[in-house]
Design a protein around this motif. Structure first.
Motif, PDB file in Angstrom:
ATOM      1  N   ILE A  14       0.838  -1.197   0.000  1.00  0.00           N
ATOM      2  CA  ILE A  14       0.000   0.000   0.000  1.00  0.00           C
ATOM      3  C   ILE A  14       0.875   1.250   0.000  1.00  0.00           C
ATOM      4  O   ILE A  14       0.644   2.187  -0.769  1.00  0.00           O
ATOM      5  N   VAL A  15       1.881   1.273   0.853  1.00  0.00           N
ATOM      6  CA  VAL A  15       2.773   2.432   0.938  1.00  0.00           C
ATOM      7  C   VAL A  15       3.517   2.621  -0.380  1.00  0.00           C
ATOM      8  O   VAL A  15       3.580   3.743  -0.915  1.00  0.00           O
ATOM      9  N   GLU A  16       4.067   1.546  -0.924  1.00  0.00           N
ATOM     10  CA  GLU A  16       4.829   1.634  -2.167  1.00  0.00           C
ATOM     11  C   GLU A  16       3.954   2.117  -3.326  1.00  0.00           C
ATOM     12  O   GLU A  16       4.319   3.033  -4.061  1.00  0.00           O
ATOM     13  N   GLU A  17       2.798   1.491  -3.484  1.00  0.00           N
ATOM     14  CA  GLU A  17       1.910   1.869  -4.578  1.00  0.00           C
ATOM     15  C   GLU A  17       1.366   3.282  -4.364  1.00  0.00           C
ATOM     16  O   GLU A  17       1.261   4.066  -5.304  1.00  0.00           O
ATOM     17  N   GLY A  18       1.044   3.612  -3.121  1.00  0.00           N
ATOM     18  CA  GLY A  18       0.556   4.953  -2.817  1.00  0.00           C
ATOM     19  C   GLY A  18       1.585   6.023  -3.136  1.00  0.00           C
ATOM     20  O   GLY A  18       1.255   7.062  -3.712  1.00  0.00           O
ATOM     21  N   THR A  19       2.836   5.761  -2.798  1.00  0.00           N
ATOM     22  CA  THR A  19       3.914   6.710  -3.085  1.00  0.00           C
ATOM     23  C   THR A  19       4.079   6.898  -4.586  1.00  0.00           C
ATOM     24  O   THR A  19       4.193   8.022  -5.084  1.00  0.00           O
ATOM     25  N   SER A  20       4.059   5.796  -5.317  1.00  0.00           N
ATOM     26  CA  SER A  20       4.215   5.852  -6.767  1.00  0.00           C
ATOM     27  C   SER A  20       3.086   6.649  -7.417  1.00  0.00           C
ATOM     28  O   SER A  20       3.325   7.511  -8.269  1.00  0.00           O
ATOM     29  N   ILE A  21       1.858   6.382  -7.013  1.00  0.00           N
ATOM     30  CA  ILE A  21       0.715   7.075  -7.614  1.00  0.00           C
ATOM     31  C   ILE A  21       0.714   8.550  -7.200  1.00  0.00           C
ATOM     32  O   ILE A  21       0.388   9.419  -8.016  1.00  0.00           O
ATOM     33  N   THR A  22       1.100   8.837  -5.975  1.00  0.00           N
ATOM     34  CA  THR A  22       1.187  10.234  -5.544  1.00  0.00           C
ATOM     35  C   THR A  22       2.193  10.986  -6.396  1.00  0.00           C
ATOM     36  O   THR A  22       1.923  12.098  -6.866  1.00  0.00           O
ATOM     37  N   GLU A  23       3.349  10.396  -6.638  1.00  0.00           N
ATOM     38  CA  GLU A  23       4.375  11.040  -7.465  1.00  0.00           C
ATOM     39  C   GLU A  23       3.859  11.267  -8.880  1.00  0.00           C
ATOM     40  O   GLU A  23       4.081  12.333  -9.474  1.00  0.00           O
ATOM     41  N   ARG A  24       3.156  10.269  -9.434  1.00  0.00           N
ATOM     42  CA  ARG A  24       2.582  10.409 -10.774  1.00  0.00           C
ATOM     43  C   ARG A  24       1.531  11.512 -10.792  1.00  0.00           C
ATOM     44  O   ARG A  24       1.459  12.294 -11.750  1.00  0.00           O
ATOM     45  N   ALA A  25       0.699  11.579  -9.747  1.00  0.00           N
ATOM     46  CA  ALA A  25      -0.355  12.596  -9.679  1.00  0.00           C
ATOM     47  C   ALA A  25       0.251  13.993  -9.589  1.00  0.00           C
ATOM     48  O   ALA A  25      -0.216  14.922 -10.269  1.00  0.00           O
ATOM     49  N   ILE A  26       1.285  14.157  -8.786  1.00  0.00           N
ATOM     50  CA  ILE A  26       1.927  15.462  -8.653  1.00  0.00           C
ATOM     51  C   ILE A  26       2.565  15.874  -9.981  1.00  0.00           C
ATOM     52  O   ILE A  26       2.481  17.045 -10.383  1.00  0.00           O
ATOM     53  N   ALA A  27       3.162  14.923 -10.685  1.00  0.00           N
ATOM     54  CA  ALA A  27       3.729  15.215 -12.007  1.00  0.00           C
ATOM     55  C   ALA A  27       2.623  15.607 -12.991  1.00  0.00           C
ATOM     56  O   ALA A  27       2.788  16.553 -13.779  1.00  0.00           O
ATOM     57  N   LEU A  28       1.504  14.896 -12.943  1.00  0.00           N
ATOM     58  CA  LEU A  28       0.367  15.213 -13.807  1.00  0.00           C
ATOM     59  C   LEU A  28      -0.144  16.623 -13.524  1.00  0.00           C
ATOM     60  O   LEU A  28      -0.402  17.399 -14.454  1.00  0.00           O
ATOM     61  N   LEU A  29      -0.264  16.968 -12.266  1.00  0.00           N
ATOM     62  CA  LEU A  29      -0.697  18.317 -11.907  1.00  0.00           C
ATOM     63  C   LEU A  29       0.294  19.358 -12.440  1.00  0.00           C
ATOM     64  O   LEU A  29      -0.113  20.385 -12.989  1.00  0.00           O
ATOM     65  N   GLY A  30       1.586  19.066 -12.304  1.00  0.00           N
ATOM     66  CA  GLY A  30       2.613  19.986 -12.786  1.00  0.00           C
ATOM     67  C   GLY A  30       2.520  20.243 -14.282  1.00  0.00           C
ATOM     68  O   GLY A  30       2.808  21.355 -14.754  1.00  0.00           O
ATOM     69  N   GLU A  31       2.085  19.232 -15.035  1.00  0.00           N
ATOM     70  CA  GLU A  31       1.898  19.407 -16.481  1.00  0.00           C
ATOM     71  C   GLU A  31       0.830  20.453 -16.782  1.00  0.00           C
ATOM     72  O   GLU A  31       0.760  20.985 -17.890  1.00  0.00           O
ATOM     73  N   HIS A  32      -0.021  20.731 -15.782  1.00  0.00           N
ATOM     74  CA  HIS A  32      -1.095  21.710 -15.933  1.00  0.00           C
ATOM     75  C   HIS A  32      -0.839  22.939 -15.056  1.00  0.00           C
ATOM     76  O   HIS A  32      -1.772  23.680 -14.732  1.00  0.00           O
TER      77      HIS A  32
END
Length: 116
Positions: A14-32
């Motif tokens: 849960i921690v590993e997958e959560g960290t990965s998805i959080t990083e992806r989400a923050i990158a996605l937000l940064g694209e906008h």
């Protein structure tokens, strides 16, 4: 020797997958050009970890009234839906809850300073 019974699914997963998805989400937000500040990032990470848990455990969300989310921008909801699509077995309402985090970050006066 006393050991605690691990929750299903495995907490480390849960921690590993959560960290990965959080990083992806923050990158996605940064694209906008949306930059959550450090506190918003921590809150987002906590929420995403809970989403990952629900994705694996099948735990349901309490019933939500979607009218509560009428002021969320289309962009925030779309980005939240995209983020939710990275997980399986989530309720449709998950994107609405997640979109609140994105909308708050979108409204940051500090967004242009990349979260500084």
């Amino acid at each position: 020797m006393q050991t605690s019974t691990p929750l299903h699914p495995d907490d480390a997963l849960i921690v590993e997958e959560g960290t990965s998805i959080t990083e992806r989400a923050i990158a996605l937000l940064g694209e906008h050009n949306i930059y959550p500040d450090s506190l918003q990032q921590k809150m987002l990470a906590t929420h995403i970890k809970a989403m990952v848990w629900r994705s694996h455990s099948g735990e349901a969300l309490p019933e939500l009234e979607l009218e509560m989310f009428e002021e969320i921008s289309a962009l925030s909801l779309t980005l939240a839906e995209q983020t939710c699509s990275w997980l399986n077995n989530l309720a449709y309402e998950e994107a609405h809850l997640l979109s609140v985090h994105f909308e708050v970050a979108k409204e940051n006066e500090l967004s242009t300073a990349k979260g500084e």
